[in-house]
Design an enzyme around this catalytic site. Structure first.
Site, PDB file in Angstrom:
ATOM      1  N   ASP A 237      -8.239  31.713  46.595  1.00  0.00           N
ATOM      2  CA  ASP A 237      -7.726  31.129  47.845  1.00  0.00           C
ATOM      3  C   ASP A 237      -8.787  30.231  48.475  1.00  0.00           C
ATOM      4  O   ASP A 237      -9.889  30.678  48.786  1.00  0.00           O
ATOM      5  CB  ASP A 237      -7.389  32.263  48.826  1.00  0.00           C
TER       6      ASP A 237
ATOM      7  N   TYR B 128     -12.331  24.807  54.442  1.00  0.00           N
ATOM      8  CA  TYR B 128     -13.507  25.542  53.940  1.00  0.00           C
ATOM      9  C   TYR B 128     -14.559  24.629  53.304  1.00  0.00           C
ATOM     10  O   TYR B 128     -15.674  25.057  53.023  1.00  0.00           O
ATOM     11  CB  TYR B 128     -13.099  26.618  52.914  1.00  0.00           C
TER      12      TYR B 128
ATOM     13  N   LYS C 143      -4.893  24.927  51.385  1.00  0.00           N
ATOM     14  CA  LYS C 143      -4.150  24.791  52.653  1.00  0.00           C
ATOM     15  C   LYS C 143      -4.525  23.475  53.325  1.00  0.00           C
ATOM     16  O   LYS C 143      -5.664  23.017  53.177  1.00  0.00           O
ATOM     17  CB  LYS C 143      -4.506  25.941  53.615  1.00  0.00           C
TER      18      LYS C 143
ATOM     19  N   HIS D 128      -1.844  25.446  57.157  1.00  0.00           N
ATOM     20  CA  HIS D 128      -2.859  26.441  57.509  1.00  0.00           C
ATOM     21  C   HIS D 128      -2.575  27.155  58.840  1.00  0.00           C
ATOM     22  O   HIS D 128      -2.757  28.364  58.964  1.00  0.00           O
ATOM     23  CB  HIS D 128      -4.228  25.758  57.551  1.00  0.00           C
TER      24      HIS D 128
HETATM   25  N1  LIG Z   1      -5.069  31.477  56.571  1.00  0.00           N
HETATM   26  C1  LIG Z   1      -6.013  31.713  57.460  1.00  0.00           C
HETATM   27  O1  LIG Z   1      -5.940  31.287  58.633  1.00  0.00           O
HETATM   28  C2  LIG Z   1      -7.200  32.540  57.059  1.00  0.00           C
HETATM   29  C3  LIG Z   1      -8.047  33.078  58.035  1.00  0.00           C
HETATM   30  C4  LIG Z   1      -9.117  33.862  57.620  1.00  0.00           C
HETATM   31  C5  LIG Z   1      -9.335  34.093  56.259  1.00  0.00           C
HETATM   32  N2  LIG Z   1      -8.519  33.532  55.314  1.00  0.00           N
HETATM   33  C6  LIG Z   1      -8.724  33.761  53.847  1.00  0.00           C
HETATM   34  O2  LIG Z   1      -8.815  35.159  53.608  1.00  0.00           O
HETATM   35  C7  LIG Z   1     -10.039  35.450  52.943  1.00  0.00           C
HETATM   36  C8  LIG Z   1     -10.546  36.837  53.302  1.00  0.00           C
HETATM   37  O3  LIG Z   1     -10.713  36.995  54.676  1.00  0.00           O
HETATM   38  P1  LIG Z   1     -12.163  37.022  55.406  1.00  0.00           P
HETATM   39  O4  LIG Z   1     -13.119  36.277  54.580  1.00  0.00           O
HETATM   40  O5  LIG Z   1     -11.910  36.596  56.794  1.00  0.00           O
HETATM   41  O6  LIG Z   1     -12.523  38.583  55.492  1.00  0.00           O
HETATM   42  P2  LIG Z   1     -12.558  39.840  54.499  1.00  0.00           P
HETATM   43  O7  LIG Z   1     -12.255  39.476  53.107  1.00  0.00           O
HETATM   44  O8  LIG Z   1     -11.748  40.923  55.153  1.00  0.00           O
HETATM   45  O9  LIG Z   1     -14.076  40.309  54.641  1.00  0.00           O
HETATM   46  C9  LIG Z   1     -15.128  39.572  54.114  1.00  0.00           C
HETATM   47  C10 LIG Z   1     -16.439  40.230  54.551  1.00  0.00           C
HETATM   48  O10 LIG Z   1     -16.481  41.589  54.073  1.00  0.00           O
HETATM   49  C11 LIG Z   1     -17.625  41.778  53.249  1.00  0.00           C
HETATM   50  N3  LIG Z   1     -17.173  42.579  52.097  1.00  0.00           N
HETATM   51  C12 LIG Z   1     -16.478  42.179  51.003  1.00  0.00           C
HETATM   52  N4  LIG Z   1     -16.204  43.204  50.182  1.00  0.00           N
HETATM   53  C13 LIG Z   1     -16.736  44.307  50.753  1.00  0.00           C
HETATM   54  C14 LIG Z   1     -16.788  45.666  50.392  1.00  0.00           C
HETATM   55  N5  LIG Z   1     -16.250  46.104  49.272  1.00  0.00           N
HETATM   56  N6  LIG Z   1     -17.436  46.540  51.238  1.00  0.00           N
HETATM   57  C15 LIG Z   1     -17.981  46.098  52.394  1.00  0.00           C
HETATM   58  N7  LIG Z   1     -17.965  44.819  52.797  1.00  0.00           N
HETATM   59  C16 LIG Z   1     -17.354  43.916  51.984  1.00  0.00           C
HETATM   60  C17 LIG Z   1     -18.109  40.405  52.856  1.00  0.00           C
HETATM   61  O11 LIG Z   1     -19.516  40.374  52.810  1.00  0.00           O
HETATM   62  P3  LIG Z   1     -20.338  40.106  51.421  1.00  0.00           P
HETATM   63  O12 LIG Z   1     -20.138  38.660  51.076  1.00  0.00           O
HETATM   64  O13 LIG Z   1     -21.724  40.443  51.842  1.00  0.00           O
HETATM   65  O14 LIG Z   1     -19.766  41.043  50.405  1.00  0.00           O
HETATM   66  C18 LIG Z   1     -17.654  39.545  54.037  1.00  0.00           C
HETATM   67  O15 LIG Z   1     -18.616  39.582  55.079  1.00  0.00           O
HETATM   68  C19 LIG Z   1     -10.962  34.308  53.415  1.00  0.00           C
HETATM   69  O16 LIG Z   1     -12.136  34.212  52.654  1.00  0.00           O
HETATM   70  C20 LIG Z   1     -10.017  33.146  53.309  1.00  0.00           C
HETATM   71  O17 LIG Z   1      -9.868  32.755  51.941  1.00  0.00           O
HETATM   72  C21 LIG Z   1      -7.442  32.784  55.698  1.00  0.00           C
END
Ligand SMILES: NC(=O)c1ccc[n+]([C@@H]2O[C@H](COP(=O)([O-])OP(=O)(O)OC[C@H]3O[C@@H](n4cnc5c(N)ncnc54)[C@H](OP(=O)(O)O)[C@@H]3O)[C@@H](O)[C@H]2O)c1
Length: 279
Positions: A47, A52, A77, A110
């Site tokens: 994704d 980004y 997106k 998005h």
């Molecule tokens: N459509 C939208 O508006 C929107 C908004 C937000 C996000 N997104 C998408 O969704 C994806 C995921 O969401 P997100 O990046 O906001 O948050 P997330 O995936 O819930 O959390 C990512 C964070 O958690 C840590 N992490 C990952 N695996 C872990 C584990 N097993 N144990 C503990 N910590 C862990 C990562 O750090 P480390 O790197 O240190 O592991 C990072 O700081 C984004 O990257 C993006 O592609 C879309």
């Protein structure tokens, strides 16, 4: 990775792998390397987004991994400032140039943009699909009422709504609306930006299954056929976040996790001015 990790959901003709890699905030070499490692491990869904600024690196990771293009599901997106029809068309083409692909698997709006009529934006998005630049199209951050409006306006199927979903947030109404319309739910921030790892309920349930709190959190979602796209910059966590398909949570455990939802559970900043009021 176990073949079971290649499980997918079907929505309006799209087959979306239940597990993907999120790439927000991953830049440069780190991004290209983690995408390549994820694909080598067996991830088949990545994704990204215009916002980004890492589509070049996502494309590089994809090429370096040596996987067949047809075996990988790539989502990107378009940012709402590009929602007028000519700009959307231009932005869609630019995504493909950056990724160095002839088509993406899924192209999303998005965030909603209240300043540009949805009918116009959807018309342009449908045209992009008809031209073969995106195999499937969908939306992100759409409310129940926006989903209803979009379903009436679109001429091509909208296959998913990508929204914030994790145990600390009650998204049952918008999830039900997606289900009613046959759309897949793609959960962003599925481990609440890492917050899941500190939760006592998830940790205790994990102990019983020899799993981490983050794995229990992700399992809770995939067990409901919700697609998850956790992000990590670390190889060991890529492995950890994919080991979700060799255990199952009981009904009681699922209910206990659902009970973690709280009014201030949202983790994504809602200050973007187009951000909707959820209903
Ligand atoms: N459509 C939208 O508006 C929107 C908004 C937000 C996000 N997104 C998408 O969704 C994806 C995921 O969401 P997100 O990046 O906001 O948050 P997330 O995936 O819930 O959390 C990512 C964070 O958690 C840590 N992490 C990952 N695996 C872990 C584990 N097993 N144990 C503990 N910590 C862990 C990562 O750090 P480390 O790197 O240190 O592991 C990072 O700081 C984004 O990257 C993006 O592609 C879309």
């Amino acid at each position: 990775m176990e073949p079971a990790a290649l499980q997918s959901v079907e929505a309006k003709g799209a087959r979306i792998p239940l597990l993907g890699l999120g790439t927000w905030d991953l830049r440069g070499r780190t991004c290209a390397r983690i995408v390549e490692q994820a694909l080598r491990l067996g991830y088949r869904h990545i994704d990204t987004a215009q916002l980004y600024e890492n589509e070049r690196e996502v494309g590089e990771g994809l090429r370096n991994a040596g996987v067949r293009r047809d075996d990988v599901f790539i989502t990107t997106k378009i940012w709402p400032s590009h929602f007028s029809p000519p700009e959307l068309d231009r932005a869609a083409k630019e995504r493909l140039v950056r990724l160095r692909l002839s088509e993406v698997d899924l192209l999303l709006l998005h965030w909603p943009n209240p300043r540009i009529p949805l009918a116009e934006t959807l018309g342009a998005l449908c045209k992009v699909k008809e031209e073969g630049l995106a195999r499937h199209i969908g939306v992100s951050n759409f409310t129940v009422s926006m989903l209803d409006e979009a379903s009436k306006l679109t001429t091509e199927p909208l296959v998913c709504n990508q929204i914030e979903v994790h145990p600390f947030l009650d998204q049952s109404k918008v999830i039900a609306a997606c289900r009613r319309q046959g759309m897949a739910v793609v959960a962003y921030s599925p481990i609440a930006r890492g917050e899941a790892k500190n939760d006592a309920v998830l940790t205790n349930i994990g102990r019983a299954h020899k799993k981490t709190a983050a794995q229990v959190c992700l399992r809770y979602l995939v067990q409901q056929d919700i697609v998850v796209i956790p992000r990590t910059s670390k190889l060991d966590r890529l492995v950890e976040n994919a080991a979700l398909f060799d255990f199952a949570l009981s009904d009681t455990e699922m209910a206990d996790i659902a009970g973690l939802a709280r009014p201030d559970g949202r983790v994504v900043d809602y200050s973007y001015e187009g951000a909707p009021k959820w209903d």
